[in-house]
Design a protein around this motif. Sequence first.
Motif, PDB file in Angstrom:
ATOM      1  N   CYS A 190       0.800  -1.229   0.000  1.00 55.91           N
ATOM      2  CA  CYS A 190       0.000   0.000   0.000  1.00 55.91           C
ATOM      3  C   CYS A 190       0.832   1.278   0.000  1.00 55.91           C
ATOM      4  O   CYS A 190       0.292   2.358  -0.270  1.00 55.91           O
ATOM      5  CB  CYS A 190      -0.922   0.026   1.223  1.00 55.91           C
ATOM      6  N   LEU A 191       2.088   1.189   0.302  1.00 60.09           N
ATOM      7  CA  LEU A 191       2.929   2.388   0.369  1.00 60.09           C
ATOM      8  C   LEU A 191       3.047   3.031  -1.009  1.00 60.09           C
ATOM      9  O   LEU A 191       3.214   2.344  -2.008  1.00 60.09           O
ATOM     10  CB  LEU A 191       4.310   2.037   0.923  1.00 60.09           C
ATOM     11  N   ARG A 192       2.963   4.357  -1.033  1.00 61.29           N
ATOM     12  CA  ARG A 192       2.958   5.052  -2.320  1.00 61.29           C
ATOM     13  C   ARG A 192       4.208   5.875  -2.579  1.00 61.29           C
ATOM     14  O   ARG A 192       4.502   6.184  -3.733  1.00 61.29           O
ATOM     15  CB  ARG A 192       1.729   5.951  -2.397  1.00 61.29           C
ATOM     16  N   THR A 193       4.891   6.284  -1.538  1.00 60.89           N
ATOM     17  CA  THR A 193       6.047   7.165  -1.733  1.00 60.89           C
ATOM     18  C   THR A 193       7.203   6.714  -0.840  1.00 60.89           C
ATOM     19  O   THR A 193       6.988   6.019   0.155  1.00 60.89           O
ATOM     20  CB  THR A 193       5.695   8.621  -1.361  1.00 60.89           C
ATOM     21  N   GLU A 216       6.474   7.689   2.721  1.00 56.77           N
ATOM     22  CA  GLU A 216       5.600   6.756   3.433  1.00 56.77           C
ATOM     23  C   GLU A 216       6.370   5.520   3.871  1.00 56.77           C
ATOM     24  O   GLU A 216       6.189   5.035   4.994  1.00 56.77           O
ATOM     25  CB  GLU A 216       4.419   6.343   2.545  1.00 56.77           C
ATOM     26  N   CYS A 258      13.122   2.386 -12.822  1.00 56.01           N
ATOM     27  CA  CYS A 258      12.590   3.668 -12.329  1.00 56.01           C
ATOM     28  C   CYS A 258      13.540   4.829 -12.591  1.00 56.01           C
ATOM     29  O   CYS A 258      13.151   5.977 -12.420  1.00 56.01           O
ATOM     30  CB  CYS A 258      12.301   3.573 -10.820  1.00 56.01           C
TER      31      CYS A 258
END
Length: 98
Positions: A20-23, A26, A97
Amino acid sequence: MANADERDRELERLLGALVCLRTPEEARALLLDLCTVREIEDLSQRLEVARMLAAGASYVDVSRTTGASSTTVSRVSKCLNGEAGGYRMVLDRLEACR
């Protein structure tokens, strides 16, 4: 003491939380809540060891550069080339990325 089913549910909740972590912020916040600073440093070191080994660095160079023990370098190498594939997957994704 938690039984195996409870431990499995707890692990699934942790895995769900990680997904669930987005950044990065976080992720940092959760790691700081879950782990000691030393544990986070150790995890970071292991990922760097894996990165260097995947790039072809020798065990000696990896140990010297990261400060990781030969045991840690060996363990990470075994995992890097093992069945689970977590290090390779993450290293590939980090590279993608960039």
